[in-house]
Motif scaffolding. Structure first.
Motif, PDB file in Angstrom:
ATOM      1  N   ALA A   1      55.512  17.203  -0.536  1.00  0.00           N
ATOM      2  CA  ALA A   1      54.814  16.107   0.127  1.00  0.00           C
ATOM      3  C   ALA A   1      54.826  16.265   1.644  1.00  0.00           C
ATOM      4  N   SER A   2      55.927  16.704   2.217  1.00  0.00           N
ATOM      5  CA  SER A   2      55.989  16.824   3.676  1.00  0.00           C
ATOM      6  C   SER A   2      55.156  17.992   4.196  1.00  0.00           C
ATOM      7  N   ALA A   3      54.941  19.029   3.389  1.00  0.00           N
ATOM      8  CA  ALA A   3      54.157  20.182   3.832  1.00  0.00           C
ATOM      9  C   ALA A   3      52.686  19.848   3.990  1.00  0.00           C
ATOM     10  N   LEU A   4      52.207  18.844   3.287  1.00  0.00           N
ATOM     11  CA  LEU A   4      50.805  18.483   3.354  1.00  0.00           C
ATOM     12  C   LEU A   4      50.616  17.112   4.003  1.00  0.00           C
TER      13      LEU A   4
ATOM     14  N   GLU B   1      50.664  14.040   7.213  1.00  0.00           N
ATOM     15  CA  GLU B   1      49.799  13.669   8.329  1.00  0.00           C
ATOM     16  C   GLU B   1      49.968  14.586   9.533  1.00  0.00           C
ATOM     17  N   ARG B   2      51.187  14.950   9.853  1.00  0.00           N
ATOM     18  CA  ARG B   2      51.443  15.779  11.035  1.00  0.00           C
ATOM     19  C   ARG B   2      50.737  17.131  10.914  1.00  0.00           C
TER      20      ARG B   2
ATOM     21  N   PHE C   1      46.516  20.729  12.730  1.00  0.00           N
ATOM     22  CA  PHE C   1      45.396  21.583  12.373  1.00  0.00           C
ATOM     23  C   PHE C   1      44.125  21.168  13.091  1.00  0.00           C
ATOM     24  N   VAL C   2      43.856  19.877  13.225  1.00  0.00           N
ATOM     25  CA  VAL C   2      42.643  19.418  13.910  1.00  0.00           C
ATOM     26  C   VAL C   2      42.705  19.774  15.393  1.00  0.00           C
TER      27      VAL C   2
ATOM     28  N   VAL D   1      41.176  11.951  10.804  1.00  0.00           N
ATOM     29  CA  VAL D   1      42.598  11.924  11.159  1.00  0.00           C
ATOM     30  C   VAL D   1      42.982  10.625  11.867  1.00  0.00           C
ATOM     31  N   LEU D   2      42.088  10.080  12.684  1.00  0.00           N
ATOM     32  CA  LEU D   2      42.453   8.949  13.538  1.00  0.00           C
ATOM     33  C   LEU D   2      41.994   7.580  13.044  1.00  0.00           C
ATOM     34  N   TYR D   3      40.944   7.513  12.251  1.00  0.00           N
ATOM     35  CA  TYR D   3      40.408   6.227  11.797  1.00  0.00           C
ATOM     36  C   TYR D   3      41.161   5.783  10.543  1.00  0.00           C
TER      37      TYR D   3
END
Length: 141
Positions: A46-49, A51-52, A57-58, A96-98
């Motif tokens: 779960a942590s590998a995929l 939000e961070r 990546f973006v 990512v932000l909305y």
């Protein structure tokens, strides 16, 4: 000598290939993520995929894509790669932000897949446009 002329053609091709590969892998990741969400806790991934990872990546896609496609545009003066890159990056940043999209699994997957695909296609278009202008002394056409 401008910054565009300082980057070698092999380095430019490498950046476009790196960006295209990374963006298309991101699109695949985003398309498959909803299918993997149920399995992540049992796999301990779960942590590998999280939000961070997406935020990093973006940012990486924005830096590599912006530099590569803008330097390509300065070389060939054709807008097609930019017309794919700019909406692609905008869609990725919205994903990512909305918060309403970011926290809804299916809309988030669709938005991120679309953005990653557009960025990948922009890199491929930039490679093609740069190849068409590889032997030009001054690409003003």
């Amino acid at each position: 000598m401008s910054a565009v002329n300082r980057i070698s053609r092999p380095a430019s091709h490498f950046l476009d290939r790196l960006g295209a590969t990374g963006s298309l892998l991101c699109a695949i990741h985003c398309a498959l993520l909803p299918l993997l969400i149920a399995a992540l806790p049992s796999l301990g991934l779960a942590s590998a995929l999280g939000e961070r990872f997406e935020e990093i990546f973006v940012v990486f896609a924005s830096l590599v894509g912006g530099y590569s496609v803008l330097s390509g545009y300065r070389r060939h003066r054709l807008w097609q790669a930019l017309a794919l890159m700019l909406p692609g990056l905008l869609v990725l940043w919205v994903g990512v932000l909305y918060a309403p999209i970011h926290h809804a699994p299916w809309p988030h997957a669709v938005v991120m897949t679309l953005g990653g695909t557009l960025v990948g296609l922009a890199h491929l278009a930039n490679l093609r446009l740069n190849a068409g202008h590889a032997n030009c002394a001054s690409c003003a056409h």
